[in-house]
Design a protein around this motif. Structure first.
Motif, PDB file in Angstrom:
ATOM      1  N   TYR A  38      30.889  10.281 -34.906  1.00 34.72           N
ATOM      2  CA  TYR A  38      30.587   8.857 -35.064  1.00 34.72           C
ATOM      3  C   TYR A  38      29.289   8.718 -35.845  1.00 34.72           C
ATOM      4  O   TYR A  38      28.316   9.425 -35.573  1.00 34.72           O
ATOM      5  CB  TYR A  38      30.394   8.172 -33.706  1.00 34.72           C
ATOM      6  N   ARG A  78      31.681   6.012 -39.374  1.00 33.35           N
ATOM      7  CA  ARG A  78      32.632   7.097 -39.119  1.00 33.35           C
ATOM      8  C   ARG A  78      33.060   7.003 -37.672  1.00 33.35           C
ATOM      9  O   ARG A  78      32.278   6.711 -36.795  1.00 33.35           O
ATOM     10  CB  ARG A  78      32.022   8.465 -39.371  1.00 33.35           C
ATOM     11  N   GLY A  79      34.326   7.308 -37.459  1.00 33.50           N
ATOM     12  CA  GLY A  79      34.892   7.199 -36.121  1.00 33.50           C
ATOM     13  C   GLY A  79      35.560   5.835 -35.991  1.00 33.50           C
ATOM     14  O   GLY A  79      35.252   4.913 -36.735  1.00 33.50           O
ATOM     15  N   SER A  80      36.468   5.750 -35.060  1.00 33.33           N
ATOM     16  CA  SER A  80      37.171   4.480 -34.896  1.00 33.33           C
ATOM     17  C   SER A  80      36.683   3.758 -33.655  1.00 33.33           C
ATOM     18  O   SER A  80      36.301   4.388 -32.658  1.00 33.33           O
ATOM     19  CB  SER A  80      38.681   4.706 -34.797  1.00 33.33           C
ATOM     20  N   LEU A  81      36.704   2.454 -33.732  1.00 36.75           N
ATOM     21  CA  LEU A  81      36.326   1.635 -32.592  1.00 36.75           C
ATOM     22  C   LEU A  81      37.251   1.923 -31.416  1.00 36.75           C
ATOM     23  O   LEU A  81      36.805   2.022 -30.271  1.00 36.75           O
ATOM     24  CB  LEU A  81      36.371   0.151 -32.977  1.00 36.75           C
ATOM     25  N   ALA A  82      38.532   2.122 -31.695  1.00 30.97           N
ATOM     26  CA  ALA A  82      39.497   2.395 -30.625  1.00 30.97           C
ATOM     27  C   ALA A  82      39.140   3.684 -29.874  1.00 30.97           C
ATOM     28  O   ALA A  82      39.250   3.739 -28.648  1.00 30.97           O
ATOM     29  CB  ALA A  82      40.907   2.491 -31.194  1.00 30.97           C
ATOM     30  N   SER A  83      38.706   4.709 -30.596  1.00 34.74           N
ATOM     31  CA  SER A  83      38.359   5.964 -29.927  1.00 34.74           C
ATOM     32  C   SER A  83      37.017   5.879 -29.209  1.00 34.74           C
ATOM     33  O   SER A  83      36.729   6.674 -28.316  1.00 34.74           O
ATOM     34  CB  SER A  83      38.360   7.133 -30.918  1.00 34.74           C
ATOM     35  N   LEU A 110      30.120   0.803 -37.705  1.00 31.06           N
ATOM     36  CA  LEU A 110      30.669   2.123 -37.430  1.00 31.06           C
ATOM     37  C   LEU A 110      31.150   2.693 -38.764  1.00 31.06           C
ATOM     38  O   LEU A 110      32.180   2.282 -39.291  1.00 31.06           O
ATOM     39  CB  LEU A 110      31.820   1.994 -36.423  1.00 31.06           C
TER      40      LEU A 110
END
Length: 142
Positions: free
Chosen positions: A78, A110-115, A108
């Motif tokens: 992230y 890098r990385g997903s909000l869902a994760s 954000l």
């Protein structure tokens, strides 16, 4: 004198505070991965070039914390970025990181909000711990 935010000394103080925090340990017990936090440049606010810190987080412990290198920014699961004014608000405890993220002020990269959603409590405690570190914030240019 207290360390400037987003420096190596400040990141190491944050690591010590995280590792001493039972609240962080409990909230982040299932979180595993590296996070990089980036403060964008804003000369008017006393930040002539971007600053970033890297946190190696592992199940309620912070194994490493330091000024982030370009490699760290590429490797982190992230990467979260914001302008200095928002970091000032976050580190003063006047703004919630989740509110800022949902409102698009905390980005954000890098990385997903869902994760990240399963770790909302851990993220909040991560920032709450940072607010308790005595620090200096860059001063606006006069």
């Amino acid at each position: 004198m207290h360390p400037d935010v987003f420096t190596d000394t400040w990141a190491q103080a944050w690591r010590r505070a995280l590792n001493a925090s039972p609240a962080y340990r409990a909230a982040a017990a299932t979180w595993d991965g590296a996070v990089a936090l980036l403060m964008t440049a804003d000369s008017a606010l006393g930040v002539p070039e971007q600053r970033a810190v890297y946190l190696d987080l592992h199940r309620g412990a912070c194994r490493d914390a330091r000024s982030a290198t370009d490699h760290d920014l590429e490797a982190a699961a992230y990467v979260v970025a914001a302008e200095p004014a928002l970091w000032r608000e976050l580190l003063a405890g006047r703004t919630s990181p989740i509110t800022a993220l949902m409102g698009g002020k905390l980005r954000l990269l890098r990385g997903s909000l869902a994760s990240l959603l399963p770790y909302v409590g851990a993220a909040q405690e991560l920032v709450a711990t940072a607010t308790r570190i005595h620090h200096e914030f860059p001063e606006p240019a006069t």
